[in-house]
Design a protein around this motif. Structure first.
Motif, PDB file in Angstrom:
ATOM      1  N   ILE A 287       0.828  -1.200   0.000  1.00 20.30           N
ATOM      2  CA  ILE A 287       0.000   0.000   0.000  1.00 20.30           C
ATOM      3  C   ILE A 287       0.863   1.251   0.000  1.00 20.30           C
ATOM      4  CG2 ILE A 287      -1.761   1.272   1.277  1.00 20.30           C
ATOM      5  CD1 ILE A 287      -2.657  -1.307  -0.212  1.00 20.30           C
ATOM      6  N   GLY A 288       2.000   1.185   0.680  1.00 22.32           N
ATOM      7  CA  GLY A 288       2.911   2.312   0.633  1.00 22.32           C
ATOM      8  C   GLY A 288       3.400   2.583  -0.776  1.00 22.32           C
ATOM      9  N   LEU A 289       3.665   1.519  -1.521  1.00 21.19           N
ATOM     10  CA  LEU A 289       4.108   1.686  -2.906  1.00 21.19           C
ATOM     11  C   LEU A 289       3.014   2.301  -3.768  1.00 21.19           C
ATOM     12  CD1 LEU A 289       6.011  -1.680  -3.469  1.00 21.19           C
ATOM     13  CD2 LEU A 289       7.012   0.586  -3.193  1.00 21.19           C
ATOM     14  N   VAL A 290       1.770   1.865  -3.577  1.00 23.94           N
ATOM     15  CA  VAL A 290       0.664   2.433  -4.349  1.00 23.94           C
ATOM     16  C   VAL A 290       0.543   3.924  -4.083  1.00 23.94           C
ATOM     17  CG1 VAL A 290      -1.824   2.382  -4.746  1.00 23.94           C
ATOM     18  CG2 VAL A 290      -0.620   0.275  -4.282  1.00 23.94           C
ATOM     19  N   ALA A 291       0.557   4.298  -2.821  1.00 26.17           N
ATOM     20  CA  ALA A 291       0.451   5.712  -2.464  1.00 26.17           C
ATOM     21  C   ALA A 291       1.616   6.502  -3.033  1.00 26.17           C
ATOM     22  CB  ALA A 291       0.401   5.862  -0.949  1.00 26.17           C
ATOM     23  N   GLY A 292       2.790   5.880  -3.034  1.00 29.29           N
ATOM     24  CA  GLY A 292       3.952   6.567  -3.572  1.00 29.29           C
ATOM     25  C   GLY A 292       3.846   6.839  -5.051  1.00 29.29           C
ATOM     26  N   ILE A 293       3.345   5.871  -5.794  1.00 31.47           N
ATOM     27  CA  ILE A 293       3.162   6.071  -7.233  1.00 31.47           C
ATOM     28  C   ILE A 293       2.172   7.204  -7.476  1.00 31.47           C
ATOM     29  CG2 ILE A 293       2.271   4.985  -9.334  1.00 31.47           C
ATOM     30  CD1 ILE A 293       3.418   2.318  -8.094  1.00 31.47           C
ATOM     31  N   LEU A 294       1.104   7.217  -6.673  1.00 25.35           N
ATOM     32  CA  LEU A 294       0.119   8.287  -6.790  1.00 25.35           C
ATOM     33  C   LEU A 294       0.734   9.632  -6.444  1.00 25.35           C
ATOM     34  CD1 LEU A 294      -2.854   9.043  -7.262  1.00 25.35           C
ATOM     35  CD2 LEU A 294      -3.185   8.778  -4.807  1.00 25.35           C
ATOM     36  N   ALA A 295       1.522   9.666  -5.373  1.00 26.96           N
ATOM     37  CA  ALA A 295       2.155  10.914  -4.968  1.00 26.96           C
ATOM     38  C   ALA A 295       3.100  11.422  -6.054  1.00 26.96           C
ATOM     39  CB  ALA A 295       2.918  10.718  -3.658  1.00 26.96           C
ATOM     40  N   TYR A 296       3.790  10.502  -6.719  1.00 31.10           N
ATOM     41  CA  TYR A 296       4.670  10.897  -7.818  1.00 31.10           C
ATOM     42  C   TYR A 296       3.878  11.620  -8.903  1.00 31.10           C
ATOM     43  CZ  TYR A 296       7.120  10.444 -12.226  1.00 31.10           C
ATOM     44  OH  TYR A 296       7.669  10.695 -13.458  1.00 31.10           O
ATOM     45  N   HIS A 297       2.728  11.048  -9.272  1.00 30.17           N
ATOM     46  CA  HIS A 297       1.901  11.694 -10.291  1.00 30.17           C
ATOM     47  C   HIS A 297       1.389  13.047  -9.807  1.00 30.17           C
ATOM     48  CE1 HIS A 297       2.164   8.433 -13.072  1.00 30.17           C
ATOM     49  NE2 HIS A 297       1.605   7.566 -12.244  1.00 30.17           N
TER      50      HIS A 297
ATOM     51  N   PHE B 105       6.351   8.232   1.896  1.00 27.21           N
ATOM     52  CA  PHE B 105       5.254   8.850   2.644  1.00 27.21           C
ATOM     53  C   PHE B 105       3.988   7.999   2.628  1.00 27.21           C
ATOM     54  CE2 PHE B 105       7.616  12.880   2.811  1.00 27.21           C
ATOM     55  CZ  PHE B 105       7.405  13.164   4.152  1.00 27.21           C
ATOM     56  N   GLY B 106       3.784   7.200   1.584  1.00 23.99           N
ATOM     57  CA  GLY B 106       2.644   6.287   1.603  1.00 23.99           C
ATOM     58  C   GLY B 106       2.722   5.350   2.799  1.00 23.99           C
ATOM     59  N   SER B 107       3.886   4.747   2.993  1.00 26.64           N
ATOM     60  CA  SER B 107       4.088   3.844   4.126  1.00 26.64           C
ATOM     61  C   SER B 107       4.069   4.612   5.443  1.00 26.64           C
ATOM     62  CB  SER B 107       5.426   3.106   3.970  1.00 26.64           C
ATOM     63  OG  SER B 107       5.624   2.202   5.026  1.00 26.64           O
TER      64      SER B 107
ATOM     65  N   PRO C 111       4.300  17.537   2.291  1.00 28.92           N
ATOM     66  CA  PRO C 111       3.749  16.182   2.223  1.00 28.92           C
ATOM     67  C   PRO C 111       2.520  15.985   3.100  1.00 28.92           C
ATOM     68  CG  PRO C 111       5.807  16.220   3.453  1.00 28.92           C
ATOM     69  CD  PRO C 111       5.678  17.548   2.796  1.00 28.92           C
ATOM     70  N   ASP C 112       2.367  16.804   4.135  1.00 24.14           N
ATOM     71  CA  ASP C 112       1.194  16.670   4.996  1.00 24.14           C
ATOM     72  C   ASP C 112      -0.107  16.934   4.245  1.00 24.14           C
ATOM     73  OD1 ASP C 112       2.662  15.955   7.261  1.00 24.14           O
ATOM     74  OD2 ASP C 112       3.049  18.056   7.762  1.00 24.14           O
ATOM     75  N   THR C 113      -0.021  17.628   3.092  1.00 24.63           N
ATOM     76  CA  THR C 113      -1.236  17.866   2.305  1.00 24.63           C
ATOM     77  C   THR C 113      -1.733  16.578   1.649  1.00 24.63           C
ATOM     78  OG1 THR C 113       0.019  18.467   0.313  1.00 24.63           O
ATOM     79  CG2 THR C 113      -0.576  20.255   1.816  1.00 24.63           C
ATOM     80  N   LEU C 114      -0.867  15.553   1.583  1.00 25.08           N
ATOM     81  CA  LEU C 114      -1.293  14.261   1.051  1.00 25.08           C
ATOM     82  C   LEU C 114      -2.130  13.486   2.065  1.00 25.08           C
ATOM     83  CD1 LEU C 114       2.090  12.996  -0.462  1.00 25.08           C
ATOM     84  CD2 LEU C 114       0.187  13.973  -1.736  1.00 25.08           C
ATOM     85  N   ALA C 115      -1.936  13.801   3.346  1.00 30.39           N
ATOM     86  CA  ALA C 115      -2.498  12.974   4.417  1.00 30.39           C
ATOM     87  C   ALA C 115      -4.013  12.804   4.357  1.00 30.39           C
ATOM     88  CB  ALA C 115      -2.082  13.523   5.776  1.00 30.39           C
ATOM     89  N   PRO C 116      -4.812  13.869   4.162  1.00 24.97           N
ATOM     90  CA  PRO C 116      -6.266  13.661   4.201  1.00 24.97           C
ATOM     91  C   PRO C 116      -6.761  12.645   3.174  1.00 24.97           C
ATOM     92  CG  PRO C 116      -5.750  15.993   4.377  1.00 24.97           C
ATOM     93  CD  PRO C 116      -4.474  15.296   4.030  1.00 24.97           C
ATOM     94  N   ALA C 117      -6.258  12.723   1.948  1.00 26.66           N
ATOM     95  CA  ALA C 117      -6.706  11.785   0.912  1.00 26.66           C
ATOM     96  C   ALA C 117      -6.252  10.367   1.218  1.00 26.66           C
ATOM     97  CB  ALA C 117      -6.190  12.231  -0.458  1.00 26.66           C
ATOM     98  N   LEU C 118      -5.008  10.230   1.670  1.00 28.34           N
ATOM     99  CA  LEU C 118      -4.498   8.904   1.992  1.00 28.34           C
ATOM    100  C   LEU C 118      -5.200   8.325   3.217  1.00 28.34           C
ATOM    101  CD1 LEU C 118      -0.663   9.495   1.484  1.00 28.34           C
ATOM    102  CD2 LEU C 118      -2.283   8.498  -0.124  1.00 28.34           C
TER     103      LEU C 118
END
Length: 202
Positions: free
Chosen positions: A12-22, A90-92, A140-147
Protein backbone atom coordinates in the motif's frame (compact mmCIF):
# COMPACT_ATOMS: atom_id res chain seq x y z
CA UNK A 1 7.19 -11.95 12.35
CA UNK A 2 7.50 -10.97 8.69
CA UNK A 3 3.86 -11.75 8.08
CA UNK A 4 1.44 -11.12 5.24
CA UNK A 5 0.39 -8.01 7.13
CA UNK A 6 3.81 -6.45 6.74
CA UNK A 7 3.80 -7.41 3.05
CA UNK A 8 0.53 -5.55 2.55
CA UNK A 9 1.78 -2.51 4.46
CA UNK A 10 4.67 -2.29 2.01
CA UNK A 11 2.40 -2.76 -0.99
CA UNK A 12 0.00 0.00 0.00
CA UNK A 13 2.91 2.31 0.63
CA UNK A 14 4.11 1.69 -2.91
CA UNK A 15 0.66 2.43 -4.35
CA UNK A 16 0.45 5.71 -2.46
CA UNK A 17 3.95 6.57 -3.57
CA UNK A 18 3.16 6.07 -7.23
CA UNK A 19 0.12 8.29 -6.79
CA UNK A 20 2.16 10.91 -4.97
CA UNK A 21 4.67 10.90 -7.82
CA UNK A 22 1.90 11.69 -10.29
CA UNK A 23 0.68 14.43 -7.95
CA UNK A 24 4.15 15.97 -7.96
CA UNK A 25 4.53 16.06 -11.74
CA UNK A 26 2.03 18.85 -12.63
CA UNK A 27 3.15 22.44 -12.30
CA UNK A 28 2.41 23.54 -9.69
CA UNK A 29 2.30 20.23 -7.83
CA UNK A 30 -1.05 19.33 -6.26
CA UNK A 31 -2.11 16.86 -3.61
CA UNK A 32 -4.28 13.91 -4.72
CA UNK A 33 -7.92 13.60 -3.76
CA UNK A 34 -9.47 10.67 -1.90
CA UNK A 35 -11.04 9.61 -5.21
CA UNK A 36 -7.58 9.56 -6.83
CA UNK A 37 -6.27 7.29 -4.09
CA UNK A 38 -9.28 4.96 -4.28
CA UNK A 39 -8.87 4.66 -8.06
CA UNK A 40 -5.18 3.73 -7.63
CA UNK A 41 -5.93 1.15 -4.94
CA UNK A 42 -8.79 -0.42 -6.92
CA UNK A 43 -6.60 -0.63 -10.02
CA UNK A 44 -3.84 -2.33 -8.05
CA UNK A 45 -6.26 -4.89 -6.60
CA UNK A 46 -7.68 -5.64 -10.05
CA UNK A 47 -4.26 -6.06 -11.66
CA UNK A 48 -3.07 -8.21 -8.75
CA UNK A 49 -6.07 -10.53 -9.18
CA UNK A 50 -5.59 -10.66 -12.98
CA UNK A 51 -1.83 -11.25 -13.05
CA UNK A 52 -1.49 -13.45 -9.95
CA UNK A 53 -4.63 -15.62 -9.72
CA UNK A 54 -4.65 -17.94 -6.75
CA UNK A 55 -2.03 -15.93 -4.86
CA UNK A 56 -2.95 -14.32 -1.53
CA UNK A 57 -4.17 -10.78 -2.19
CA UNK A 58 -1.49 -9.14 -0.05
CA UNK A 59 1.30 -11.05 -1.82
CA UNK A 60 -0.17 -10.33 -5.25
CA UNK A 61 -0.56 -6.63 -4.44
CA UNK A 62 3.07 -6.45 -3.38
CA UNK A 63 4.25 -8.09 -6.61
CA UNK A 64 2.32 -5.60 -8.75
CA UNK A 65 3.23 -2.60 -6.60
CA UNK A 66 6.95 -3.42 -6.67
CA UNK A 67 6.84 -3.75 -10.46
CA UNK A 68 4.99 -0.43 -10.82
CA UNK A 69 7.46 1.28 -8.49
CA UNK A 70 10.39 -0.01 -10.54
CA UNK A 71 8.74 1.21 -13.74
CA UNK A 72 8.18 4.67 -12.22
CA UNK A 73 11.77 4.79 -10.95
CA UNK A 74 12.98 3.96 -14.46
CA UNK A 75 11.52 7.17 -15.86
CA UNK A 76 12.87 10.71 -15.87
CA UNK A 77 15.96 12.20 -14.30
CA UNK A 78 17.39 11.80 -10.80
CA UNK A 79 15.14 14.56 -9.44
CA UNK A 80 11.92 12.95 -10.68
CA UNK A 81 13.09 9.58 -9.40
CA UNK A 82 13.79 11.08 -5.98
CA UNK A 83 10.25 12.50 -5.93
CA UNK A 84 8.84 9.08 -6.75
CA UNK A 85 10.87 7.59 -3.90
CA UNK A 86 9.75 10.31 -1.48
CA UNK A 87 6.13 9.63 -2.34
CA UNK A 88 6.60 5.91 -1.82
CA UNK A 89 8.09 6.54 1.59
CA UNK A 90 5.25 8.85 2.64
CA UNK A 91 2.64 6.29 1.60
CA UNK A 92 4.09 3.84 4.13
CA UNK A 93 4.71 6.61 6.66
CA UNK A 94 1.09 7.81 6.71
CA UNK A 95 -0.21 4.24 6.80
CA UNK A 96 1.80 3.48 9.92
CA UNK A 97 1.74 6.78 11.80
CA UNK A 98 -1.85 7.89 11.14
CA UNK A 99 -4.18 5.25 9.70
CA UNK A 100 -3.01 2.31 11.82
CA UNK A 101 -3.01 4.29 15.10
CA UNK A 102 -6.54 5.48 14.32
CA UNK A 103 -7.68 1.89 13.74
CA UNK A 104 -6.17 0.83 17.07
CA UNK A 105 -7.48 3.91 18.91
CA UNK A 106 -11.00 2.92 17.89
CA UNK A 107 -10.33 -0.44 19.56
CA UNK A 108 -9.00 1.04 22.79
CA UNK A 109 -5.27 0.66 22.10
CA UNK A 110 -2.86 3.60 22.06
CA UNK A 111 -0.26 2.91 19.35
CA UNK A 112 2.09 5.76 20.29
CA UNK A 113 4.80 3.33 21.40
CA UNK A 114 4.96 1.79 17.91
CA UNK A 115 4.71 5.16 16.14
CA UNK A 116 7.62 6.56 18.19
CA UNK A 117 9.84 3.62 17.30
CA UNK A 118 8.74 3.62 13.64
CA UNK A 119 9.62 7.32 13.30
CA UNK A 120 12.99 6.75 15.00
CA UNK A 121 13.87 3.77 12.76
CA UNK A 122 12.93 5.73 9.60
CA UNK A 123 14.18 9.18 10.66
CA UNK A 124 16.77 9.47 7.86
CA UNK A 125 14.18 8.60 5.18
CA UNK A 126 11.64 10.99 6.71
CA UNK A 127 14.11 13.89 6.81
CA UNK A 128 15.21 13.30 3.21
CA UNK A 129 11.67 12.81 1.89
CA UNK A 130 10.49 16.05 3.53
CA UNK A 131 13.41 17.90 1.92
CA UNK A 132 12.49 16.50 -1.52
CA UNK A 133 8.88 17.61 -1.13
CA UNK A 134 10.02 21.06 0.01
CA UNK A 135 12.24 21.37 -3.07
CA UNK A 136 9.14 20.59 -5.18
CA UNK A 137 7.22 23.34 -3.38
CA UNK A 138 4.88 20.89 -1.67
CA UNK A 139 4.16 19.97 1.94
CA UNK A 140 3.75 16.18 2.22
CA UNK A 141 1.19 16.67 5.00
CA UNK A 142 -1.24 17.87 2.30
CA UNK A 143 -1.29 14.26 1.05
CA UNK A 144 -2.50 12.97 4.42
CA UNK A 145 -6.27 13.66 4.20
CA UNK A 146 -6.71 11.79 0.91
CA UNK A 147 -4.50 8.90 1.99
CA UNK A 148 -6.01 8.69 5.48
CA UNK A 149 -9.59 8.42 4.25
CA UNK A 150 -8.70 5.40 2.11
CA UNK A 151 -6.11 3.79 4.38
CA UNK A 152 -8.39 3.65 7.42
CA UNK A 153 -10.76 1.54 5.35
CA UNK A 154 -7.93 -0.85 4.43
CA UNK A 155 -6.26 -1.24 7.81
CA UNK A 156 -8.78 -3.80 9.04
CA UNK A 157 -7.97 -6.26 6.23
CA UNK A 158 -4.31 -5.46 6.70
CA UNK A 159 -4.53 -6.33 10.40
CA UNK A 160 -6.40 -9.54 9.58
CA UNK A 161 -3.54 -10.55 7.29
CA UNK A 162 -1.06 -9.65 10.01
CA UNK A 163 -3.00 -11.69 12.60
CA UNK A 164 -3.06 -14.70 10.27
CA UNK A 165 0.67 -14.44 9.60
CA UNK A 166 1.51 -14.06 13.29
CA UNK A 167 -1.08 -16.74 14.21
CA UNK A 168 -2.75 -14.61 16.86
CA UNK A 169 -6.36 -13.44 17.38
CA UNK A 170 -7.22 -10.20 15.57
CA UNK A 171 -7.93 -8.38 18.84
CA UNK A 172 -4.29 -8.89 19.89
CA UNK A 173 -2.69 -7.33 16.81
CA UNK A 174 -2.58 -3.72 18.02
CA UNK A 175 -0.86 -4.82 21.20
CA UNK A 176 1.66 -6.81 19.18
CA UNK A 177 2.64 -3.69 17.24
CA UNK A 178 3.57 -2.02 20.53
CA UNK A 179 5.23 -5.10 22.04
CA UNK A 180 7.33 -5.79 18.91
CA UNK A 181 7.64 -2.19 17.73
CA UNK A 182 11.30 -2.26 16.66
CA UNK A 183 11.07 -5.62 14.90
CA UNK A 184 7.99 -4.57 12.91
CA UNK A 185 9.27 -1.06 12.16
CA UNK A 186 12.52 -2.48 10.78
CA UNK A 187 10.63 -5.04 8.69
CA UNK A 188 8.61 -2.28 6.98
CA UNK A 189 11.49 -1.22 4.77
CA UNK A 190 11.75 0.46 1.41
CA UNK A 191 12.85 -1.65 -1.56
CA UNK A 192 16.59 -1.14 -2.13
CA UNK A 193 16.16 0.75 -5.40
CA UNK A 194 13.62 3.11 -3.82
CA UNK A 195 15.97 3.97 -0.98
CA UNK A 196 18.82 4.55 -3.44
CA UNK A 197 16.67 6.95 -5.47
CA UNK A 198 15.58 8.76 -2.30
CA UNK A 199 19.17 9.62 -1.35
CA UNK A 200 20.73 9.87 -4.85
CA UNK A 201 20.29 13.66 -5.16
CA UNK A 202 21.34 14.52 -1.61
Amino acid sequence: MKSAGIVLISAIGLVAGILAYHALTPEPPRPPTAADVKTQIDALKAEAARTHPGMAQSDAMKEVAVRQARESLGKGDAVSRSRTAAGIFFGSYFMNTRARPEYCRQRGVDLRAFVTVYEDVHRAELTRARAIFAEAGMNPDTLAPALQSQFVGMVEQDMKDFAAGAQVPLEQTCGLFNENAKLIAQAIELPKEVRQALFATQ
